[in-house]
Design a protein around this motif. Structure first.
Motif, PDB file in Angstrom:
ATOM      1  N   ASP A 164       0.837  -1.203   0.000  1.00  0.00           N
ATOM      2  CA  ASP A 164       0.000   0.000   0.000  1.00  0.00           C
ATOM      3  C   ASP A 164       0.871   1.252   0.000  1.00  0.00           C
ATOM      4  O   ASP A 164       0.592   2.210  -0.708  1.00  0.00           O
ATOM      5  N   LEU A 167       2.405   1.738  -3.472  1.00  0.00           N
ATOM      6  CA  LEU A 167       1.432   2.255  -4.437  1.00  0.00           C
ATOM      7  C   LEU A 167       1.127   3.720  -4.145  1.00  0.00           C
ATOM      8  O   LEU A 167       1.021   4.538  -5.052  1.00  0.00           O
ATOM      9  N   HIS A 168       1.037   4.028  -2.867  1.00  0.00           N
ATOM     10  CA  HIS A 168       0.793   5.410  -2.459  1.00  0.00           C
ATOM     11  C   HIS A 168       1.947   6.306  -2.931  1.00  0.00           C
ATOM     12  O   HIS A 168       1.735   7.414  -3.419  1.00  0.00           O
ATOM     13  N   LEU A 171       1.719   6.930  -6.583  1.00  0.00           N
ATOM     14  CA  LEU A 171       0.671   7.903  -6.901  1.00  0.00           C
ATOM     15  C   LEU A 171       1.050   9.312  -6.475  1.00  0.00           C
ATOM     16  O   LEU A 171       0.767  10.271  -7.174  1.00  0.00           O
ATOM     17  N   SER A 172       1.710   9.432  -5.323  1.00  0.00           N
ATOM     18  CA  SER A 172       1.981  10.801  -4.876  1.00  0.00           C
ATOM     19  C   SER A 172       3.203  11.407  -5.555  1.00  0.00           C
ATOM     20  O   SER A 172       3.339  12.625  -5.598  1.00  0.00           O
ATOM     21  N   ASP A 189      -4.341  -6.089  -6.525  1.00  0.00           N
ATOM     22  CA  ASP A 189      -3.741  -5.063  -5.677  1.00  0.00           C
ATOM     23  C   ASP A 189      -3.497  -3.757  -6.405  1.00  0.00           C
ATOM     24  O   ASP A 189      -3.449  -2.702  -5.790  1.00  0.00           O
ATOM     25  N   ASN A 192      -6.735  -0.619  -9.375  1.00  0.00           N
ATOM     26  CA  ASN A 192      -7.318   0.719  -9.198  1.00  0.00           C
ATOM     27  C   ASN A 192      -6.342   1.832  -9.549  1.00  0.00           C
ATOM     28  O   ASN A 192      -6.738   2.975  -9.722  1.00  0.00           O
ATOM     29  N   VAL A 193      -5.077   1.474  -9.603  1.00  0.00           N
ATOM     30  CA  VAL A 193      -4.040   2.463  -9.839  1.00  0.00           C
ATOM     31  C   VAL A 193      -3.732   2.607 -11.337  1.00  0.00           C
ATOM     32  O   VAL A 193      -3.162   3.596 -11.774  1.00  0.00           O
TER      33      VAL A 193
END
Lengths: 232, 126
Positions: A164, A167-168, A171-172, A189, A192-193
């Motif tokens: 997580d 992935l965060h 994204l950031s 997993d 959604n990304v």
């Protein structure tokens, strides 16, 4: 959006076996793309061609208009499936190594991620667990400012909480001019990304669509569709 | 993963619904500034392009508007918020009705049962 990577009729043959056959596709800037397929479908071969580790038998592949070479290696951050780092090195030595080698390495970002994941920069790679080693390598790759990130199975060995976080982080740190190509089996997993998914089957593109297209047209998740298309 | 998105439907539609809910429930106040696309995407653990698409949808419907340079805001049109709330309520109600009919209840039964359950429910709170 503009084109970052294009390939035309790309083939790679090992003796009589085609690992990739007539792959034609375009990746736009600013996208996160999943490269999905069962074992032996050509994912790693494709990734190795992008990184200049294999030469195509036929066809062409261009990144920012260049064939894979010195110039494209500056613009691509590659996480291979296997480590190439010396296990006797400490994390801080490797950081220095990367900072010297790549002019686009962002040391502050690397230090931030290492501290978020509570990784000791004084530790040697060989004393680390498999998952921690993978985290270090992913941090090194994601700390470069490049046009294309190519991640071959980046989250396989790490625990769900770190997954997580990773992935965060992706994204950031997302930059609208960069593209991320991720090959993985852990579809649920990451789906959604993703913007786009590419299904490879026997070295050919079986499907190239957006996640939302798949969901609205098929009424199922990418993970479910994968299990259906590649049922054994 | 805090947004509880399900796997069977397009992600942007689920985001649109979720933000609509936060607006009609008053969690986001009329005129309030929305976080940036990147922040919202990171919070929902979704792709920023998907979040962008969802916000564009909300803009088309008028619930959200963009002010050049200063970002995105919730509409101050309280009537639009109220009518959206009414529409969402009616959709929820239709789903409920279908499920109850699936269980074999007639409309009269449903009304009777609703009253009965509401009374039981409120008793517990008093």
């Amino acid at each position: 959006m503009s084109e970052l990577l294009t390939c035309q009729n790309l083939c790679k043959r090992f003796d009589s076996k085609y690992a990739l056959a007539e792959v034609t596709l375009t990746l736009q800037r600013g996208q996160i793309v999943g490269l999905l397929g069962p074992n032996g479908s050509g994912k790693t071969t494709f990734i190795k061609i992008i990184n200049g580790l294999l030469v195509p038998t036929e066809g062409s592949l261009l990144i920012n208009g260049f064939t894979p070479g010195v110039e494209t290696k500056r613009q691509i951050a590659y996480l291979p499936e296997r480590t190439y780092l010396n296990s006797w090195m400490k994390v801080k030595d490797i950081l220095q190594f990367f900072a010297t080698f790549y002019d686009n390495f962002n040391m502050d970002r690397a230090m931030q991620m290492l501290s978020d994941l509570r990784i000791d920069v004084g530790e040697r790679l060989k004393t680390m667990s498999k998952g921690t080693k993978e985290k270090v390598q992913l941090i090194l790759v994601m700390s470069r400012d490049v046009d294309l990130y190519v991640l071959d199975e980046p989250i396989g060995g790490v625990d769900p909480a770190a997954r997580d976080y990773i992935l965060h982080t992706i994204l950031s740190n997302y930059n609208p001019n960069s593209t991320i190509l991720i090959s993985t089996h852990l579809i649920a997993d990451i789906e959604n990304v993703l913007d786009d998914v590419i299904f490879l089957q026997n070295g050919q593109i079986a499907l190239h669509a957006t996640v939302d297209e798949i969901r609205s047209q098929k009424g199922k998740s990418v993970d479910e569709l994968f299990r259906e298309v590649f049922r054994c | 993963m805090s947004w509880n998105l399900t796997n069977d439907r397009p992600i942007y539609i689920q985001i649109v619904e979720r933000i609509q809910m936060t607006i009609v429930s008053g969690e986001y106040r009329p005129g309030e500034k929305l976080p940036s696309v990147r922040e919202l995407a990171a919070e929902a653990s979704v792709n920023p392009n998907t979040m962008q698409k969802a916000l564009s949808e909300l803009e088309t419907s008028g619930l959200v508007y963009t002010q050049r340079t200063s970002g995105r805001f919730i509409t101050e049109d309280r009537e639009l918020i109220a009518s959206t709330r009414r529409r969402l309520a009616s959709e929820k109600f239709q789903t409920f009705l279908q499920q109850m009919q699936g269980l074999g209840y007639t409309r009269e039964d449903i009304i009777k049962l609703t009253k009965q359950l509401l009374e039981e429910g409120t008793k517990g709170y008093e």
